[in-house]
Design a protein around this motif. Structure first.
Motif, short mmCIF file in Angstrom:
data_model
loop_
_atom_site.label_atom_id
_atom_site.label_comp_id
_atom_site.label_asym_id
_atom_site.label_seq_id
_atom_site.Cartn_x
_atom_site.Cartn_y
_atom_site.Cartn_z
N ARG A 139 0.84 -1.19 0.00
CA ARG A 139 0.00 0.00 0.00
C ARG A 139 0.88 1.25 0.00
N LEU A 140 0.33 2.33 -0.54
CA LEU A 140 0.97 3.65 -0.42
C LEU A 140 0.03 4.54 0.37
N MET A 141 0.51 5.02 1.50
CA MET A 141 -0.29 5.89 2.36
C MET A 141 0.17 7.34 2.18
N ILE A 142 -0.76 8.24 1.97
CA ILE A 142 -0.45 9.68 1.92
C ILE A 142 -1.25 10.34 3.03
N HIS A 143 -0.53 11.00 3.94
CA HIS A 143 -1.19 11.56 5.12
C HIS A 143 -0.43 12.80 5.58
N GLY A 144 -0.73 13.26 6.79
CA GLY A 144 -0.10 14.47 7.31
C GLY A 144 -0.97 15.69 7.04
N LEU A 145 -0.35 16.76 6.56
CA LEU A 145 -1.06 18.01 6.31
C LEU A 145 -1.80 17.94 4.97
N VAL A 146 -2.80 17.06 4.94
CA VAL A 146 -3.61 16.88 3.74
C VAL A 146 -5.09 16.92 4.13
N ILE A 220 7.61 17.00 2.09
CA ILE A 220 7.06 15.64 2.07
C ILE A 220 8.13 14.67 2.54
N LEU A 221 7.75 13.80 3.47
CA LEU A 221 8.65 12.72 3.86
C LEU A 221 8.28 11.48 3.08
N ALA A 222 9.25 10.96 2.32
CA ALA A 222 9.04 9.70 1.57
C ALA A 222 9.74 8.59 2.33
N SER A 233 13.43 13.78 3.18
CA SER A 233 12.53 14.93 3.11
C SER A 233 12.67 15.58 1.75
N ILE A 234 11.54 15.87 1.13
CA ILE A 234 11.54 16.43 -0.22
C ILE A 234 10.69 17.70 -0.24
N PRO A 235 11.23 18.79 -0.76
CA PRO A 235 10.44 20.03 -0.82
C PRO A 235 9.19 19.84 -1.69
N LEU A 236 8.10 20.49 -1.28
CA LEU A 236 6.85 20.34 -2.01
C LEU A 236 7.00 20.82 -3.46
N GLU A 237 7.86 21.83 -3.68
CA GLU A 237 8.03 22.36 -5.05
C GLU A 237 8.50 21.26 -6.01
N LYS A 238 9.42 20.42 -5.55
CA LYS A 238 9.90 19.33 -6.40
C LYS A 238 8.79 18.31 -6.64
N ALA A 239 8.06 17.99 -5.56
CA ALA A 239 6.98 17.00 -5.67
C ALA A 239 5.93 17.44 -6.69
N LEU A 240 5.68 18.75 -6.74
CA LEU A 240 4.67 19.26 -7.67
C LEU A 240 5.24 19.50 -9.06
N ASP A 241 6.55 19.43 -9.18
CA ASP A 241 7.20 19.69 -10.47
C ASP A 241 7.28 18.42 -11.32
N ASP A 242 8.27 17.56 -11.04
CA ASP A 242 8.47 16.41 -11.94
C ASP A 242 8.67 15.08 -11.23
N THR A 243 8.35 15.01 -9.94
CA THR A 243 8.49 13.74 -9.22
C THR A 243 7.45 12.72 -9.72
N LEU A 244 7.89 11.49 -9.87
CA LEU A 244 7.02 10.41 -10.33
C LEU A 244 6.89 9.33 -9.27
N ARG A 279 6.26 3.24 0.61
CA ARG A 279 5.06 2.86 1.36
C ARG A 279 4.33 4.05 1.98
N ARG A 280 5.03 5.21 2.14
CA ARG A 280 4.40 6.29 2.88
C ARG A 280 4.91 7.65 2.40
N LEU A 281 3.99 8.59 2.24
CA LEU A 281 4.32 9.98 1.96
C LEU A 281 3.59 10.83 2.99
N GLU A 282 4.35 11.52 3.81
CA GLU A 282 3.75 12.36 4.85
C GLU A 282 4.02 13.82 4.52
N VAL A 283 2.98 14.63 4.49
CA VAL A 283 3.14 16.06 4.20
C VAL A 283 3.33 16.81 5.52
N GLY A 284 4.37 17.64 5.60
CA GLY A 284 4.65 18.41 6.81
C GLY A 284 5.01 19.84 6.48
N ASP A 285 5.32 20.61 7.50
CA ASP A 285 5.65 22.03 7.29
C ASP A 285 7.15 22.29 7.32
#
Length: 440
Positions: A139-146, A220-222, A233-244, A279-285
């Motif tokens: 499973r892939l879980m996406i949680h945190g500040l969502v 985002i923590l992957a 930890s990955i900046p949100l800008e990269k995640a919204l740009d070209d991360t697959l 398995r997990r992507l957590e959105v944080g500040d």
């Protein structure tokens, strides 16, 4: 190895014999050629005759494989390379790490063609070995500040529209053993933590749009499902740009050592940010400052401070032919070939120097020139036994110029392990042998 040999080549001998046999019947001509080869005088004749005698498969004889049937279809349902290519494999440096479950292997760049790395030759990097994951239970879980936390099955993910993109992936420690001096006598060990594939998956921004990012979400923590729970930890800008979010590689599902059944891919960035077995992507500040972004994957500078989150793999290049594994065997025409890449975009130009950087000649860019992909370059010239200090220098579309070793050390000191992208030097001796050297 000798240079400027006077021994006629096989092709020259065959051409001479063929010319002399013109006008004979087919039977007489075949007999003439056979006798001619065996009777060829001098060193050349001895060398050629010995080779011909050693194998009845050489012309003008009919080769063995032409006298029998081969194997049928699905003898090897998945296929495999020719047994004569069994030397083309990933290799590791035994003394580099204490355990193979937390180690790395290198791609045989000197044996590869084009820009795509076959799946079985893509370099490996593990921190706790390769988990064997049942995709039905992954499973892939996406949680945190969502707004809407979600747990995706593999089937869920593969229902989203997919993209396929050719991107390189490189360990930031590629070349790290060369920071203090030239010590690896093989291209596979100086630059082999590098591969390039066609990756298929879902843009992460699509999944993040599905869950809805809260305004305070900036990082985002992957995290992987392996025993190390590898995380970055990955900046949100990269995640919204070209991360697959990737599930296939070069047309097949990911292989276990490449993250089966699911991995992240951050094009152009340190390979360790492309978390495998995702398995997990957590959105944080803010970033999490886990082990792999504090004690590891940081660069110790001369003033004692450490660079952190040094994500981008800077412009780099290396000559793959000739190289220590591919010495020059004959005088005359030679194609200088190599690979260039940049985490900042496309390669714009590659220059080649034969005199250790005193003068430069533009090389040709061959085939596809894609953003954050390997680019193959070439220069055809002649070698007549002269010594060379052979170098390549890449420039990307942003204008970034691959630095000299002196420039890199002046900027970053000599304590780092990561991001060694300086111009590399091969020393070509007058016998064609190639060794790894450094020019300060």
């Amino acid at each position: 190895m000798s240079k400027n040999t006077k021994v006629p080549s096989t092709r020259e001998l065959m051409a001479q014999l063929a010319k002399e046999s013109e006008g004979l019947s087919i039977t007489d001509r075949r007999d003439f050629l056979r006798k001619g080869i065996l009777a060829a005088g001098g060193v050349a004749g001895t060398v050629f005759a010995s080779k011909a005698a050693a194998s009845s498969n050489l012309p003008p004889m009919e080769p063995t494989w032409g006298k029998m049937l081969g194997h049928g279809v699905v003898e090897y349902p998945y296929g495999q390379p020719s047994k004569y290519e069994s030397h083309v494999v990933r290799r590791t440096v035994p003394w580099l790490t204490a355990e193979s479950i937390s180690s790395i292997s290198m791609s045989p760049l000197h044996d590869l063609k084009g820009i795509i790395t076959p799946n079985g030759l893509v370099f490996e990097r593990y921190h706790a070995g390769v988990p064997q994951i049942d995709p039905e239970e992954h499973r892939l879980m996406i949680h945190g500040l969502v707004e809407r936390p979600i747990i995706f099955t593999m089937e869920d993910l593969m229902r989203f529209p997919s993209v396929s993109e050719i991107k390189f992936i490189e360990c930031p420690a590629n070349g790290g053993m060369e920071w203090k001096g030239a010590q690896m006598e093989a291209l596979q060990f100086t630059h082999g933590m590098l591969s390039c594939c066609e990756w298929t998956g879902v843009p992460l921004r699509v999944l993040l749009d599905e869950v809805g990012i809260k305004p305070e979400g900036k990082w985002i923590l992957a995290e992987g499902a392996d025993g190390a729970h590898m995380s970055r930890s990955i900046p949100l800008e990269k995640a919204l740009d070209d991360t697959l979010v990737v599930y296939a590689q070069n047309g097949e599902m990911l292989r276990p050592e490449q993250g089966y059944p699911l991995r992240l891919l951050n094009p152009g960035w340190e390979g360790n940010t492309s978390i495998k077995w995702l398995r997990r992507l957590e959105v944080g500040d803010k970033p999490w400052y886990h082990r792999e972004e504090t004690s590891k994957y940081t660069d110790l500078m001369p003033d004692g401070r450490a660079r952190k989150f040094s994500f981008v793999q800077e412009t780099n290049s290396v000559i793959t032919n000739p190289c220590p594994e591919n010495p020059i065997k004959n005088s005359g025409l030679i194609e200088i070939e190599g690979l260039a890449w940049s985490g900042r975009g496309r390669i714009k130009q590659v220059d080649i120097s034969f005199d250790g950087g005193v003068s430069w000649v533009p090389a040709n860019l061959k085939g596809l020139v894609l953003s954050k992909s390997l680019t193959r370059f070439s220069l055809v010239t002649k070698w007549n036994g002269q010594p060379w200090l052979l170098q390549s220098r890449a420039i990307d579309e942003t204008g970034y110029v691959q630095p000299t070793l002196k420039q890199l050390r002046e900027a970053r000191g000599g304590n780092s392990i990561y991001h060694k992208n300086s111009i590399h030097t091969w020393k070509v001796a007058n016998n064609g042998e190639v060794t790894n050297v450094q020019i300060s």
